[in-house]
Motif scaffolding. Structure first.
Motif, PDB file in Angstrom:
ATOM      1  N   THR A   1      -7.992  20.313   0.041  1.00 55.08           N
ATOM      2  CA  THR A   1      -6.961  20.463  -1.067  1.00 55.08           C
ATOM      3  C   THR A   1      -7.383  19.570  -2.372  1.00 55.08           C
ATOM      4  N   THR A   2      -7.168  20.049  -3.339  1.00 55.64           N
ATOM      5  CA  THR A   2      -7.181  19.328  -4.526  1.00 55.64           C
ATOM      6  C   THR A   2      -5.903  18.808  -5.058  1.00 55.64           C
ATOM      7  N   THR A   3      -4.964  18.443  -4.269  1.00 57.18           N
ATOM      8  CA  THR A   3      -3.735  17.713  -4.515  1.00 57.18           C
ATOM      9  C   THR A   3      -3.682  16.508  -4.225  1.00 57.18           C
ATOM     10  N   PRO A   4      -2.977  15.350  -4.639  1.00 59.90           N
ATOM     11  CA  PRO A   4      -3.266  13.963  -4.457  1.00 59.90           C
ATOM     12  C   PRO A   4      -2.833  13.742  -3.046  1.00 59.90           C
ATOM     13  N   VAL A   5      -3.649  12.924  -2.207  1.00 60.09           N
ATOM     14  CA  VAL A   5      -3.372  12.797  -0.881  1.00 60.09           C
ATOM     15  C   VAL A   5      -2.891  11.179  -0.705  1.00 60.09           C
ATOM     16  N   ALA A   6      -2.130  11.011  -0.112  1.00 61.29           N
ATOM     17  CA  ALA A   6      -1.439   9.437  -0.016  1.00 61.29           C
ATOM     18  C   ALA A   6      -2.556   8.762   0.754  1.00 61.29           C
ATOM     19  N   VAL A   7      -2.772   7.390   0.310  1.00 61.23           N
ATOM     20  CA  VAL A   7      -3.677   6.746   1.203  1.00 61.23           C
ATOM     21  C   VAL A   7      -3.415   5.301   1.246  1.00 61.23           C
ATOM     22  N   SER A   8      -3.563   4.527   1.932  1.00 59.99           N
ATOM     23  CA  SER A   8      -3.236   3.116   2.123  1.00 59.99           C
ATOM     24  C   SER A   8      -3.750   2.216   0.936  1.00 59.99           C
ATOM     25  N   PRO A   9      -3.059   1.105   0.500  1.00 65.33           N
ATOM     26  CA  PRO A   9      -3.555   0.480  -0.425  1.00 65.33           C
ATOM     27  C   PRO A   9      -5.055  -0.281  -0.365  1.00 65.33           C
ATOM     28  N   GLU A  10      -5.337  -0.420   0.883  1.00 65.66           N
ATOM     29  CA  GLU A  10      -6.711  -0.883   1.082  1.00 65.66           C
ATOM     30  C   GLU A  10      -7.816   0.207   0.664  1.00 65.66           C
ATOM     31  N   LEU A  11      -7.560   1.313   1.254  1.00 64.29           N
ATOM     32  CA  LEU A  11      -8.461   2.365   1.068  1.00 64.29           C
ATOM     33  C   LEU A  11      -8.741   2.717  -0.529  1.00 64.29           C
ATOM     34  N   ALA A  12      -7.402   2.756  -1.079  1.00 61.58           N
ATOM     35  CA  ALA A  12      -7.336   2.853  -2.617  1.00 61.58           C
ATOM     36  C   ALA A  12      -8.215   1.805  -3.370  1.00 61.58           C
ATOM     37  N   GLN A  13      -8.006   0.418  -2.935  1.00 59.13           N
ATOM     38  CA  GLN A  13      -8.720  -0.572  -3.549  1.00 59.13           C
ATOM     39  C   GLN A  13     -10.409  -0.359  -3.385  1.00 59.13           C
ATOM     40  N   VAL A  14     -10.609  -0.205  -2.178  1.00 55.24           N
ATOM     41  CA  VAL A  14     -12.222  -0.020  -1.948  1.00 55.24           C
ATOM     42  C   VAL A  14     -12.725   0.943  -2.855  1.00 55.24           C
ATOM     43  N   VAL A  15     -11.986   2.393  -2.852  1.00 59.32           N
ATOM     44  CA  VAL A  15     -12.471   3.382  -3.833  1.00 59.32           C
ATOM     45  C   VAL A  15     -12.336   2.993  -5.255  1.00 59.32           C
ATOM     46  N   ALA A  16     -11.391   2.207  -5.754  1.00 58.12           N
ATOM     47  CA  ALA A  16     -11.509   1.895  -7.109  1.00 58.12           C
ATOM     48  C   ALA A  16     -12.417   0.795  -7.364  1.00 58.12           C
ATOM     49  N   ALA A  17     -12.850  -0.125  -6.633  1.00 56.43           N
ATOM     50  CA  ALA A  17     -13.903  -0.770  -6.684  1.00 56.43           C
ATOM     51  C   ALA A  17     -15.336  -0.078  -6.844  1.00 56.43           C
ATOM     52  N   ALA A  18     -15.538   0.728  -6.022  1.00 57.18           N
ATOM     53  CA  ALA A  18     -16.649   1.650  -5.903  1.00 57.18           C
ATOM     54  C   ALA A  18     -16.650   2.383  -7.254  1.00 57.18           C
ATOM     55  N   ALA A  19     -15.543   2.962  -7.697  1.00 53.55           N
ATOM     56  CA  ALA A  19     -15.689   3.486  -9.230  1.00 53.55           C
ATOM     57  C   ALA A  19     -16.183   2.578 -10.186  1.00 53.55           C
ATOM     58  N   ASP A  20     -15.518   1.448 -10.253  1.00 52.49           N
ATOM     59  CA  ASP A  20     -16.027   0.400 -11.106  1.00 52.49           C
ATOM     60  C   ASP A  20     -17.558   0.187 -11.208  1.00 52.49           C
ATOM     61  N   VAL A  21     -18.001  -0.041 -10.062  1.00 48.01           N
ATOM     62  CA  VAL A  21     -19.611  -0.186  -9.803  1.00 48.01           C
ATOM     63  C   VAL A  21     -20.213   1.071 -10.377  1.00 48.01           C
ATOM     64  N   SER A  22     -19.704   1.970  -9.822  1.00 48.46           N
ATOM     65  CA  SER A  22     -20.420   3.290 -10.454  1.00 48.46           C
ATOM     66  C   SER A  22     -20.401   3.518 -11.900  1.00 48.46           C
ATOM     67  N   HIS A  23     -19.047   3.308 -12.520  1.00 45.60           N
ATOM     68  CA  HIS A  23     -19.078   3.253 -13.953  1.00 45.60           C
ATOM     69  C   HIS A  23     -20.183   2.328 -14.707  1.00 45.60           C
ATOM     70  N   ALA A  24     -20.384   1.180 -14.039  1.00 43.47           N
ATOM     71  CA  ALA A  24     -21.456   0.221 -14.693  1.00 43.47           C
ATOM     72  C   ALA A  24     -22.814   0.342 -14.540  1.00 43.47           C
ATOM     73  N   THR A  25     -23.142   1.366 -13.516  1.00 41.78           N
ATOM     74  CA  THR A  25     -24.420   1.772 -13.331  1.00 41.78           C
ATOM     75  C   THR A  25     -24.815   3.305 -13.733  1.00 41.78           C
ATOM     76  N   ASP A  26     -23.907   3.929 -14.693  1.00 42.78           N
ATOM     77  CA  ASP A  26     -23.919   5.133 -14.929  1.00 42.78           C
ATOM     78  C   ASP A  26     -23.941   6.295 -13.793  1.00 42.78           C
ATOM     79  N   GLY A  27     -23.223   5.849 -12.862  1.00 40.94           N
ATOM     80  CA  GLY A  27     -23.051   6.923 -11.679  1.00 40.94           C
ATOM     81  C   GLY A  27     -24.141   6.946 -10.722  1.00 40.94           C
ATOM     82  N   GLN A  28     -25.073   5.769 -10.698  1.00 39.54           N
ATOM     83  CA  GLN A  28     -26.097   5.855  -9.786  1.00 39.54           C
ATOM     84  C   GLN A  28     -25.834   5.063  -8.635  1.00 39.54           C
ATOM     85  N   PHE A  29     -24.599   4.451  -8.449  1.00 33.23           N
ATOM     86  CA  PHE A  29     -24.040   3.996  -7.368  1.00 33.23           C
ATOM     87  C   PHE A  29     -22.993   4.975  -7.088  1.00 33.23           C
ATOM     88  N   ASP A  30     -22.869   5.690  -5.987  1.00 33.55           N
ATOM     89  CA  ASP A  30     -21.815   6.746  -5.799  1.00 33.55           C
ATOM     90  C   ASP A  30     -21.488   6.916  -4.431  1.00 33.55           C
TER      91      ASP A  30
END
Length: 344
Positions: free
Chosen positions: A88-117
């Motif tokens: 599905t491409t609709t939002p899926v509810a997740v725990s705050p912990e999982l959302a936290q980890v994915v958000a942290a990964a997104a920040d590192v990915s952005h800083a490395t121009d997507g090379q961390f993914d």
């Protein structure tokens, strides 16, 4: 049975600390076991001799079980597995912990121009380094690699907020091997601190959080492993207190074909193993989750670009590069300003 998340082991660090006898009146609590596809160890100084070791062990088991239920790609019923299987491409509810980890990964990915993914799983599988494939010791077919690469890209395929995750493509998958182990370390560290312990070390598969001081009242002394699969010895020693620490290396999981060396460290831009001379990266950060992610990210980009990112973001990073003209067995080190300051 100890809860298990089969996260892959990367280059790792080993403790060079010889735990000495505690100061008079204190007790040293030591716990160890298997988790996350690797081992864990905990050493804590109980100054008041007031902690029930059995209760602490039970609390740690519960903590690891929760992390497993949220983030294991090897557990079909885990939260991340359920998200991955949802077409599905609709939002899926997740725990705050999982959302936290994915958000942290997104920040590192952005800083490395997507090379961390964290969506790079299909490419890793194509090379035979994943959980569901067997190492084939040869390059994937160009069409196979192109198809896998087309399906990844955290910035284009994944939207995260505090309560949900959303796929831009229904086939998007997320893999947390490069950040989840560090998150597990942090969760265990919080559990240990909740028992009133202030001086302790938590280690899972080489990722650590080190709080306070060791049994001698000094910062924890941690050995950084030499990036040599045969030697298995300390290359350097780091002094760490109230920080997370992780080392990522390319020297344990690779194959060779026709004289070419292929590491399991994959550049998300090209879909190919990295080819630079950086063999190992050690990161000190405010927590083990960030140390875990940045260690992988810095190994992907290599020391030249990595040092620029580290100094721009005030990250504590030490790179070990292969160099036949260097001193210690053909390796040389380069450190960011922050890492040099912390070790001065």
């Amino acid at each position: 049975m100890t809860p298990s998340i089969k996260f892959s082991r990367r280059g790792f660090i080993v403790s060079a600390l010889a735990l000495s006898a505690c100061k008079r009146g204190a007790a040293l609590l030591e716990l160890s076991g298997n988790t996350m596809g690797t081992s864990y160890s905990i050493a804590a100084v109980d100054h008041e001799r007031s902690v029930d070791k059995a209760a602490l062990e039970a609390a740690i088991f519960a903590t690891l079980s929760k992390v497993n239920a949220q983030m294991s790609n090897w557990d079909a019923s885990s939260e991340v597995s359920r998200f991955n299987s949802a077409s599905t491409t609709t939002p899926v509810a997740v725990s705050p912990e999982l959302a936290q980890v994915v958000a942290a990964a997104a920040d590192v990915s952005h800083a490395t121009d997507g090379q961390f993914d964290i969506t790079l799983g299909p490419v890793i599988e194509a090379w035979g380094f994943g959980a569901t494939t067997t190492l084939s010791a040869h390059e994937p077919a160009p069409a196979t690699l192109a198809k896998a690469l087309d399906s990844v890209g955290q910035s284009k395929s994944l939207v995260a907020n505090k309560a949900s995750l959303q796929k831009s493509r229904s086939d998007t998958q997320i893999y947390l091997s490069s950040i989840g182990k560090g998150f597990g370390v942090d969760q265990v560290a919080q559990t240990v601190a909740g028992f009133g312990l202030k001086d302790f070390m938590v280690e899972i598969g080489g990722d650590l959080y080190l709080a306070g001081a060791n049994t001698d009242g000094q910062p924890w002394q941690i050995g950084i492993e030499s990036p040599d699969a045969i030697a298995k010895q300390a290359f350097d020693i780091a002094k760490v207190s109230n920080m997370g620490m992780a080392t990522s290396g390319d020297y344990r999981n690779y194959f060779e074909n026709d004289g070419q060396r292929y590491s399991h460290i994959i550049d998300a831009k090209t879909g190919r193993p990295v080819s630079h001379n950086t063999a190992s990266v050690t990161v000190l950060a405010e927590n083990a989750m960030l140390a875990d992610a940045w260690a992988t990210a810095m190994l992907v980009v290599g020391s030249k670009r990595g040092l620029e990112i580290a100094n721009d973001r005030d990250l504590a990073v030490m790179f070990i590069d292969r160099d036949d003209e260097a001193g210690q067995k053909g390796f040389k080190t380069t450190s960011s300003k922050r890492f040099s300051t912390l070790q001065a």
